[in-house]
Motif scaffolding. Structure first.
Motif, PDB file in Angstrom:
ATOM      1  N   GLY A 244       0.823  -1.218   0.000  1.00 36.25           N
ATOM      2  CA  GLY A 244       0.000   0.000   0.000  1.00 36.25           C
ATOM      3  C   GLY A 244       0.849   1.257   0.000  1.00 36.25           C
ATOM      4  O   GLY A 244       0.570   2.211  -0.736  1.00 36.25           O
ATOM      5  N   VAL A 245       1.911   1.245   0.799  1.00 33.80           N
ATOM      6  CA  VAL A 245       2.808   2.403   0.871  1.00 33.80           C
ATOM      7  C   VAL A 245       3.495   2.604  -0.485  1.00 33.80           C
ATOM      8  O   VAL A 245       3.515   3.700  -1.037  1.00 33.80           O
ATOM      9  CB  VAL A 245       3.850   2.223   1.998  1.00 33.80           C
ATOM     10  CG1 VAL A 245       4.900   3.332   1.946  1.00 33.80           C
ATOM     11  CG2 VAL A 245       3.167   2.182   3.367  1.00 33.80           C
ATOM     12  N   LYS A 246       3.996   1.492  -1.054  1.00 28.91           N
ATOM     13  CA  LYS A 246       4.677   1.549  -2.356  1.00 28.91           C
ATOM     14  C   LYS A 246       3.778   2.133  -3.433  1.00 28.91           C
ATOM     15  O   LYS A 246       4.212   2.864  -4.304  1.00 28.91           O
ATOM     16  CB  LYS A 246       5.090   0.125  -2.792  1.00 28.91           C
ATOM     17  CG  LYS A 246       6.334  -0.360  -2.122  1.00 28.91           C
ATOM     18  CD  LYS A 246       7.550   0.106  -2.901  1.00 28.91           C
ATOM     19  CE  LYS A 246       8.816  -0.272  -2.148  1.00 28.91           C
ATOM     20  NZ  LYS A 246      10.005   0.333  -2.750  1.00 28.91           N
ATOM     21  N   ARG A 247       2.506   1.708  -3.391  1.00 24.87           N
ATOM     22  CA  ARG A 247       1.567   2.147  -4.422  1.00 24.87           C
ATOM     23  C   ARG A 247       0.849   3.453  -4.074  1.00 24.87           C
ATOM     24  O   ARG A 247      -0.006   3.902  -4.834  1.00 24.87           O
ATOM     25  CB  ARG A 247       0.530   1.051  -4.683  1.00 24.87           C
ATOM     26  CG  ARG A 247       1.089  -0.139  -5.426  1.00 24.87           C
ATOM     27  CD  ARG A 247       1.554   0.292  -6.806  1.00 24.87           C
ATOM     28  NE  ARG A 247       2.215  -0.796  -7.495  1.00 24.87           N
ATOM     29  CZ  ARG A 247       1.613  -1.597  -8.355  1.00 24.87           C
ATOM     30  NH1 ARG A 247       0.351  -1.435  -8.619  1.00 24.87           N
ATOM     31  NH2 ARG A 247       2.293  -2.551  -8.946  1.00 24.87           N
ATOM     32  N   GLY A 248       1.145   4.002  -2.910  1.00 27.30           N
ATOM     33  CA  GLY A 248       0.504   5.251  -2.504  1.00 27.30           C
ATOM     34  C   GLY A 248      -0.981   5.122  -2.261  1.00 27.30           C
ATOM     35  O   GLY A 248      -1.745   6.066  -2.462  1.00 27.30           O
ATOM     36  N   LEU A 249      -1.412   3.933  -1.818  1.00 26.43           N
ATOM     37  CA  LEU A 249      -2.842   3.738  -1.538  1.00 26.43           C
ATOM     38  C   LEU A 249      -3.109   4.124  -0.081  1.00 26.43           C
ATOM     39  O   LEU A 249      -3.206   3.279   0.801  1.00 26.43           O
ATOM     40  CB  LEU A 249      -3.248   2.288  -1.817  1.00 26.43           C
ATOM     41  CG  LEU A 249      -3.130   1.867  -3.284  1.00 26.43           C
ATOM     42  CD1 LEU A 249      -3.391   0.380  -3.458  1.00 26.43           C
ATOM     43  CD2 LEU A 249      -4.105   2.667  -4.158  1.00 26.43           C
ATOM     44  N   LEU A 250      -3.209   5.438   0.156  1.00 22.01           N
ATOM     45  CA  LEU A 250      -3.288   5.947   1.515  1.00 22.01           C
ATOM     46  C   LEU A 250      -4.613   6.660   1.760  1.00 22.01           C
ATOM     47  O   LEU A 250      -5.247   7.142   0.825  1.00 22.01           O
ATOM     48  CB  LEU A 250      -2.138   6.924   1.768  1.00 22.01           C
ATOM     49  CG  LEU A 250      -0.727   6.409   1.457  1.00 22.01           C
ATOM     50  CD1 LEU A 250       0.299   7.513   1.616  1.00 22.01           C
ATOM     51  CD2 LEU A 250      -0.361   5.214   2.329  1.00 22.01           C
ATOM     52  N   VAL A 251      -4.999   6.675   3.020  1.00 21.45           N
ATOM     53  CA  VAL A 251      -6.128   7.524   3.421  1.00 21.45           C
ATOM     54  C   VAL A 251      -5.541   8.706   4.194  1.00 21.45           C
ATOM     55  O   VAL A 251      -4.343   8.720   4.483  1.00 21.45           O
ATOM     56  CB  VAL A 251      -7.163   6.744   4.286  1.00 21.45           C
ATOM     57  CG1 VAL A 251      -7.996   5.833   3.428  1.00 21.45           C
ATOM     58  CG2 VAL A 251      -6.511   5.959   5.399  1.00 21.45           C
ATOM     59  N   SER A 252      -6.369   9.663   4.537  1.00 18.88           N
ATOM     60  CA  SER A 252      -5.822  10.847   5.206  1.00 18.88           C
ATOM     61  C   SER A 252      -5.121  10.438   6.501  1.00 18.88           C
ATOM     62  O   SER A 252      -5.518   9.486   7.174  1.00 18.88           O
ATOM     63  CB  SER A 252      -6.946  11.841   5.485  1.00 18.88           C
ATOM     64  OG  SER A 252      -7.938  11.210   6.258  1.00 18.88           O
ATOM     65  N   GLY A 253      -4.050  11.120   6.805  1.00 12.23           N
ATOM     66  CA  GLY A 253      -3.275  10.792   7.999  1.00 12.23           C
ATOM     67  C   GLY A 253      -2.149   9.834   7.686  1.00 12.23           C
ATOM     68  O   GLY A 253      -1.442   9.376   8.568  1.00 12.23           O
ATOM     69  N   GLY A 254      -1.987   9.513   6.401  1.00 15.61           N
ATOM     70  CA  GLY A 254      -0.868   8.672   5.989  1.00 15.61           C
ATOM     71  C   GLY A 254      -1.080   7.186   6.238  1.00 15.61           C
ATOM     72  O   GLY A 254      -0.178   6.386   6.054  1.00 15.61           O
ATOM     73  N   LEU A 255      -2.279   6.807   6.660  1.00 14.13           N
ATOM     74  CA  LEU A 255      -2.547   5.380   6.869  1.00 14.13           C
ATOM     75  C   LEU A 255      -2.844   4.704   5.530  1.00 14.13           C
ATOM     76  O   LEU A 255      -3.333   5.334   4.603  1.00 14.13           O
ATOM     77  CB  LEU A 255      -3.745   5.201   7.798  1.00 14.13           C
ATOM     78  CG  LEU A 255      -3.573   5.730   9.227  1.00 14.13           C
ATOM     79  CD1 LEU A 255      -4.855   5.548  10.013  1.00 14.13           C
ATOM     80  CD2 LEU A 255      -2.404   5.041   9.934  1.00 14.13           C
ATOM     81  N   VAL A 256      -2.539   3.418   5.482  1.00 14.89           N
ATOM     82  CA  VAL A 256      -2.780   2.668   4.250  1.00 14.89           C
ATOM     83  C   VAL A 256      -4.257   2.277   4.151  1.00 14.89           C
ATOM     84  O   VAL A 256      -4.871   1.879   5.136  1.00 14.89           O
ATOM     85  CB  VAL A 256      -1.865   1.414   4.214  1.00 14.89           C
ATOM     86  CG1 VAL A 256      -2.346   0.413   3.176  1.00 14.89           C
ATOM     87  CG2 VAL A 256      -0.423   1.823   3.935  1.00 14.89           C
ATOM     88  N   ASP A 257      -4.802   2.429   2.966  1.00 15.08           N
ATOM     89  CA  ASP A 257      -6.179   1.995   2.719  1.00 15.08           C
ATOM     90  C   ASP A 257      -6.146   0.495   2.423  1.00 15.08           C
ATOM     91  O   ASP A 257      -5.983   0.077   1.264  1.00 15.08           O
ATOM     92  CB  ASP A 257      -6.757   2.794   1.542  1.00 15.08           C
ATOM     93  CG  ASP A 257      -8.233   2.522   1.339  1.00 15.08           C
ATOM     94  OD1 ASP A 257      -8.715   1.452   1.771  1.00 15.08           O
ATOM     95  OD2 ASP A 257      -8.898   3.379   0.733  1.00 15.08           O
TER      96      ASP A 257
END
Ligand code: GDP
Length: 284
Positions: A244-257
């Protein structure tokens, strides 16, 4: 794993009866299986339903399966009245074999009819398989542009028709829909990862974690390459997070979606971007 049951005993009895009625009209059955899961995509009663009816097993979606295991499956499934062929219906690979193998399976039967003075006729066939295995795509491909309806035939259910295919077969235009062995959790998992069952009826996160764990063990290099990682976290939940981090799949606050990542993994697996895999192995 929990899968909502969409087939009730009444549905199954009806489907079985419909298939058995249609089978009386055909010379050869085309049983479509998913080449990645030839066991899990099969119907638990198929041998009972088909008996010794000549059968061509179409190992479909072979573009997504491990080619060497598909060859092993072809050998393992072979019987005097059953032949298995590997097909990629989207690209049209293997389809030419279909009429050839069908003719071979009924050659003796047709010769007997000819010896009795009967006029030669087209080989009559029907397609069978669980939902999403590729039945409609297969029928459309086999029929191609030259499709001509052969008119209403007595004995065929209202609305069903014979269509003439490219290799001069006569095919029932409506496939027989069969149910899988959904009560087995391992089968449920394999149907879910391969896309045979709808995403609304299983836990996408759990399924993709299990898949990720398996991929990390079975073919770590491919995962590393796809997600540009030097190391794979041995814990599947953390590995999913890293992807998720690699692909930038984040929600607000930097958490992974996490649910987006789970969906991505399943999608890429089903498109073959994580490699070609067969999840059901033939008996040794
Ligand atoms: P049906 O429910 O059995 O009639 O299945 P469909 O014909 O609707 O196909 C289900 C999905 O599988 C569709 O998205 C097809 O594009 C896909 N599909 C069918 N055959 C193949 C194949 O050989 N390879 C791949 N990769 N996808 C396929």
């Amino acid at each position: 794993m929990d899968i909502q049951i969409q087939w009730f005993p009444g549905h199954m009895a009806k489907a079985k009866r419909q298939v058995q009625d249609a089978l009386k009209l055909v010379d050869v059955a085309f049983e479509l299986l998913d080449a990645r899961i030839p066991v899990s995509s099969s119907n638990p009663m198929i041998d009972q339903i088909l008996g010794q009816k000549p059968r061509v097993i179409i190992l479909n979606k072979s573009d997504l399966a491990d080619p060497s295991i598909t060859k092993q499956w072809q050998r393992a499934l072979d019987r005097p009245y059953i032949k298995a062929i590997a097909v990629d219906t989207i690209k049209g690979e293997g389809l030419k074999e279909v009429p050839r193998v069908a003719s071979m399976l009924v050659a003796e039967q047709m010769a007997k009819l000819a010896a009795k003075g009967r006029r030669p006729r087209a080989i009559r066939c029907m397609v069978l398989g669980i939902p999403n295995v590729g039945k409609s795509t297969f029928i459309n491909r086999l029929v191609g542009r030259k499709a001509t309806k052969t008119g209403d035939t007595p004995g065929v259910t209202k609305g069903q028709q014979w269509i003439r295919t490219q290799g001069s077969l006569e095919l029932l235009d409506t496939p027989g829909i069969l149910w899988p062995k959904f009560e087995d959790p391992e089968v449920g998992y394999k149907l879910a990862v391969t896309g045979a069952i709808k995403e609304q009826v299983f836990d996408i996160y759990e399924v993709s974690l299990k898949l990720l764990q398996w991929l990390a063990e079975y073919n770590p290099e491919k995962l590393k390459e796809r997600y540009r990682m030097n190391e794979l976290n041995p814990e599947a939940t953390k590995l999913l997070w890293d992807i998720g981090v690699k692909r930038g799949l984040l929600v607000s606050g930097g958490l992974v979606d996490e649910s987006k990542v789970a969906q991505l993994i399943l999608k890429e697996f089903r498109e073959g971007l994580l490699g070609r895999y067969t999840l059901d192995l033939p008996p040794m």
